[in-house]
Design an enzyme around this catalytic site. Sequence first.
Site, short mmCIF file in Angstrom:
data_model
loop_
_atom_site.label_atom_id
_atom_site.label_comp_id
_atom_site.label_asym_id
_atom_site.label_seq_id
_atom_site.Cartn_x
_atom_site.Cartn_y
_atom_site.Cartn_z
N GLU A 1 10.47 1.56 10.16
CA GLU A 1 11.25 2.79 10.20
C GLU A 1 10.30 3.92 10.52
O GLU A 1 9.39 4.22 9.74
CB GLU A 1 12.00 3.07 8.90
CG GLU A 1 12.95 4.26 9.07
CD GLU A 1 13.47 4.82 7.79
OE1 GLU A 1 13.11 5.97 7.45
OE2 GLU A 1 14.25 4.13 7.12
N CYS B 1 12.93 11.40 6.76
CA CYS B 1 13.08 10.83 8.10
C CYS B 1 14.48 11.05 8.67
O CYS B 1 14.64 11.17 9.89
CB CYS B 1 12.78 9.33 8.07
SG CYS B 1 11.07 8.94 7.67
N GLU C 1 8.87 15.93 16.27
CA GLU C 1 9.30 15.94 14.88
C GLU C 1 8.43 16.91 14.08
O GLU C 1 7.20 16.82 14.09
CB GLU C 1 9.19 14.54 14.28
CG GLU C 1 9.70 14.44 12.86
CD GLU C 1 9.62 13.02 12.30
OE1 GLU C 1 10.49 12.66 11.49
OE2 GLU C 1 8.67 12.29 12.68
N LYS D 1 0.86 -1.18 0.00
CA LYS D 1 0.00 0.00 0.00
C LYS D 1 0.89 1.23 0.00
O LYS D 1 1.41 1.65 1.04
CB LYS D 1 -0.92 0.04 1.22
CG LYS D 1 -1.98 1.15 1.12
CD LYS D 1 -2.70 1.39 2.43
CE LYS D 1 -2.02 2.43 3.26
NZ LYS D 1 -2.01 3.80 2.63
#
Length: 528
Positions: free
Chosen positions: A265, A299, A397, A192
Amino acid sequence: MTTTDTGHLRAALPTSLTPARLARLAALVAAGADARRVTTTSPYTGAPLADLPVSTPDDVEDAFARARAAQAGWAATPVADRKRIMLRFHDLVLQRQEEALDLMQAESGKTRRDAFLEVGDIAVTARYYARSAQRLLSPKRRKGAISVLTHTTELHHPKGVVTVVSPWNYPLSMAAGDAIPALMAGNAVVQKPDTQTALTALWALSLMREAGLPADVWQMAVGRGSSIGDALMAGGDYVMFTGSTASGRRIAREAGERLIGASLELGGKNAMVVLADADVDKAAAGAVAACFPSAGQLCVSIERLYVADEIHDAFVTAFVARTRAMRVGAAYDFSVDMGSLTTPSQLDTVSSHVDDAVAKGATVLAGGSARPDLGPLFYEPTILTGVTPQMTLFDHETFGPVVSLYRYRSVEEVVAMANATPYGLNASVWGRNGARARKVAARLRAGTVNVNEAFAAAWGSIDAPMGGMGDSGLGRRHGADGLLKYTEAQTVAHQRLQGFAPPRGVGPERWARILTRAFKTLRALGAR
């Protein structure tokens, strides 16, 4: 800050992205003929881009059934044949890269330079696993329980069907990059991709099939996780997920309930440390490359920047000047340095983090504003100082073109500051003395640490594992780990002649004494 005129982009997409080509890619989605449709928009302009069918849970279940049927034949395909397909895919990616570059820019809003890095990444990944899979998957002799008498072999079998959930920010690297080793290990894949950047993932799928991969071995579903997430979790024998820490925790729990493996991750709040002996100009240029690629939507990009007191002021002057000189805009060529954010929600997050920090006393050294004059989702590359724990972006973040700048006085202090986070994905250390910089790097709690580089050195070292510690995830991609995680290890031990029971005529007590003497002798000889 230099800007680039985007008026010509509001009228048309690149000529390679014809309606017919986009429709052919959309037709690869695992969905019924009467599926509901969803329209994506281009971040550069806000104009409609793709019309995609939406997969239902039944569509996903059907994709897994077809994948499982095809996987047996794919697993039986010699690794040498899989290698030939993967190397053809490698060649096609390079030959047709203009299509991929146009797609990635149109879907994500990133610059052409950042898009090209994904093309290069996938070429390297395909070549590495094509040429390494035979060695990694071949049976390995292991030391037996009893020398000579025990013949022990380690085998690796594919998991079966792997579920891959890939994000929007690096739509080619994350989609194809995780499927490649799973396929080379003999698995089928049901994936996906994020809806916003599904066309890029579907482009990779189309090239892999053109290279010779059987159609049902790699399939893609499009839809919201809330709709098809349960079917994706239920169908797979292993899960590879890249995304938020909150979603990663949920997937880990569900994988644990099913007793299947997962590689995750997740988020990061990555630190860059500039040591006192660093070359100021090089470190400033490196900071730009560390903080603002893909508009900070990466990331492994840097959001916290720590500079030694001795060079702090000189570094700040150089870094701010380079940041203000960046060319920001939309262009389907290599003429700009930073592009657009990808989604309205990401623009909202960046704006709210910066506004909150400024309201609580942070100082803007560069940027700090959205740029609707360039396009609906542009935000300036931003440097903040005076960021404190009361501000949201101090430890959350941001995932945008924003970095907080801090001063430090000693290595002990900066190591503690850099490690004061639950995340541990990537870090960067800059200094002229490489040995000293590497010692500092080894003390940072991060899965990858780059010396005199932002993130490309570790990410591009494809033979070495890459992944996060703590809230940044579990499992590794790249290297041997990146392929073997998609396999089940099996030990086959063949005992010959004498077994472990006492030989005829030897009682158990005497046999225990004999074995004890043997163990002591092996210890004295240094045997393992």
